[in-house]
Enzyme design. Structure first.
Site, PDB file in Angstrom:
ATOM      1  N   SER A 228      49.385  45.645  49.512  1.00  0.00           N
ATOM      2  CA  SER A 228      50.622  46.132  50.122  1.00  0.00           C
ATOM      3  C   SER A 228      50.337  46.932  51.394  1.00  0.00           C
ATOM      4  O   SER A 228      49.254  47.484  51.571  1.00  0.00           O
ATOM      5  CB  SER A 228      51.386  47.012  49.128  1.00  0.00           C
ATOM      6  OG  SER A 228      51.598  46.323  47.917  1.00  0.00           O
TER       7      SER A 228
HETATM    8  N1  SAH Z   1      48.711  46.795  44.031  1.00  0.00           N
HETATM    9  C1  SAH Z   1      48.010  45.729  44.718  1.00  0.00           C
HETATM   10  C2  SAH Z   1      48.927  44.769  45.437  1.00  0.00           C
HETATM   11  C3  SAH Z   1      49.489  43.845  44.497  1.00  0.00           C
HETATM   12  S1  SAH Z   1      50.258  42.375  45.052  1.00  0.00           S
HETATM   13  C4  SAH Z   1      46.972  46.273  45.659  1.00  0.00           C
HETATM   14  O1  SAH Z   1      46.871  47.496  45.788  1.00  0.00           O
HETATM   15  O2  SAH Z   1      46.232  45.475  46.225  1.00  0.00           O
HETATM   16  C5  SAH Z   1      51.030  41.989  43.518  1.00  0.00           C
HETATM   17  C6  SAH Z   1      50.100  41.507  42.448  1.00  0.00           C
HETATM   18  O3  SAH Z   1      50.899  41.379  41.268  1.00  0.00           O
HETATM   19  C7  SAH Z   1      49.499  40.139  42.694  1.00  0.00           C
HETATM   20  O4  SAH Z   1      48.103  40.226  42.620  1.00  0.00           O
HETATM   21  C8  SAH Z   1      50.067  39.269  41.571  1.00  0.00           C
HETATM   22  O5  SAH Z   1      49.156  38.307  41.084  1.00  0.00           O
HETATM   23  C9  SAH Z   1      50.385  40.309  40.512  1.00  0.00           C
HETATM   24  N2  SAH Z   1      51.409  39.938  39.519  1.00  0.00           N
HETATM   25  C10 SAH Z   1      52.543  39.239  39.687  1.00  0.00           C
HETATM   26  N3  SAH Z   1      53.221  39.149  38.528  1.00  0.00           N
HETATM   27  C11 SAH Z   1      52.489  39.816  37.599  1.00  0.00           C
HETATM   28  C12 SAH Z   1      52.668  40.095  36.210  1.00  0.00           C
HETATM   29  N4  SAH Z   1      53.734  39.645  35.523  1.00  0.00           N
HETATM   30  N5  SAH Z   1      51.716  40.804  35.570  1.00  0.00           N
HETATM   31  C13 SAH Z   1      50.612  41.252  36.241  1.00  0.00           C
HETATM   32  N6  SAH Z   1      50.403  41.024  37.550  1.00  0.00           N
HETATM   33  C14 SAH Z   1      51.323  40.321  38.227  1.00  0.00           C
END
Ligand code: SAH
Length: 219
Positions: free
Chosen positions: A64
């Protein structure tokens, strides 16, 4: 790469992207300064690590934008020794910020390869107190509940009630809710039987995919 690299980029990020947009919690600003964001992006994008935008990390997912990480962290009001659940580990950066604030972190990631590389990265950077669960987190992680804060780093079509029920008394849930194209960052707090909802910025996250979220291939 040493801990002092990108120092001027980090200072500029704190000043121009965070402070000037209203992030004021000194602990959050310090954590954002001290955690080496450039270690959480692919090598090819390292020079862009402190720019004002999300960055692709593989598997169609992103780390993000710095402001969004700071805004979510500030809204979650994390204190040392708080138990925090993060949904969407991605690169592990948000988890590292939470651990840096002294929280005990459980973070869930449905894409196994991302969970694995985040685990290796966090270990090699020396972060302790972060547990990665490579599973769908849309129903939370009841085994670790209750949580002082829950941060969801992906866009949900609605607030999963399982997450609200896993909040501790006084706990905060920070979650982007809306359509696949545009969401509002919501902060949901639990006080006894009362649930209060506060709306923060408009935002754009990758979709939360899972049992209590968007179905796979819905976008
Ligand atoms: N917090 C992260 C950014 C995350 S992007 C950072 O600091 O880099 C969002 C992430 O959520 C992605 O990697 C995606 O694969 C994951 N995601 C989406 N749906 C999800 C779910 N139901 N459970 C766990 N992870 C999920």
């Amino acid at each position: 790469m040493t801990a002092i690299s990108f120092e001027s980029e980090r200072r500029a990020m704190i000043e121009w992207q965070l402070r000037r947009r209203g992030i004021s919690d000194p602990r959050v600003l310090l954590a954002m300064f001290e955690v080496p964001r450039h270690e959480f992006v692919p090598l090819a994008h390292q020079q862009a690590a402190y720019e004002d935008r999300p960055i692709m990390i593989g598997e169609g997912q992103t780390i993000s934008q710095p402001y969004m990480v700071a805004a979510m962290t500030e809204a979650a009001q994390v204190s040392p020794r708080d138990k925090v659940l993060e949904i969407g580990t991605g690169s592990g950066y948000q988890g590292a910020i939470l651990a840096h604030l002294g929280a005990e972190v459980i973070t869930m990631e449905r894409v196994r390869s991302l969970a694995e590389s985040a685990r290796e990265r966090l270990v090699s950077l020396g972060y302790r107190g972060i547990r990665i669960i490579p599973e769908d987190g849309s129903e939370g992680y009841p085994a670790g509940a209750p949580y002082d804060a829950i941060l969801v780093a992906a866009a949900a079509p609605a607030v999963p009630q399982a997450l609200v029920s896993q909040l501790a008394e006084g706990g905060r849930l920070v979650i982007p809710v809306g359509t696949l194209q545009l969401q509002t960052l919501q902060v949901i707090s639990k006080h006894g039987e009362e649930i209060s909802i506060r709306e923060l910025d408009a935002c754009q996250f990758v979709p939360l995919v899972g049992r209590q979220a968007w179905p796979e291939h819905a976008w």
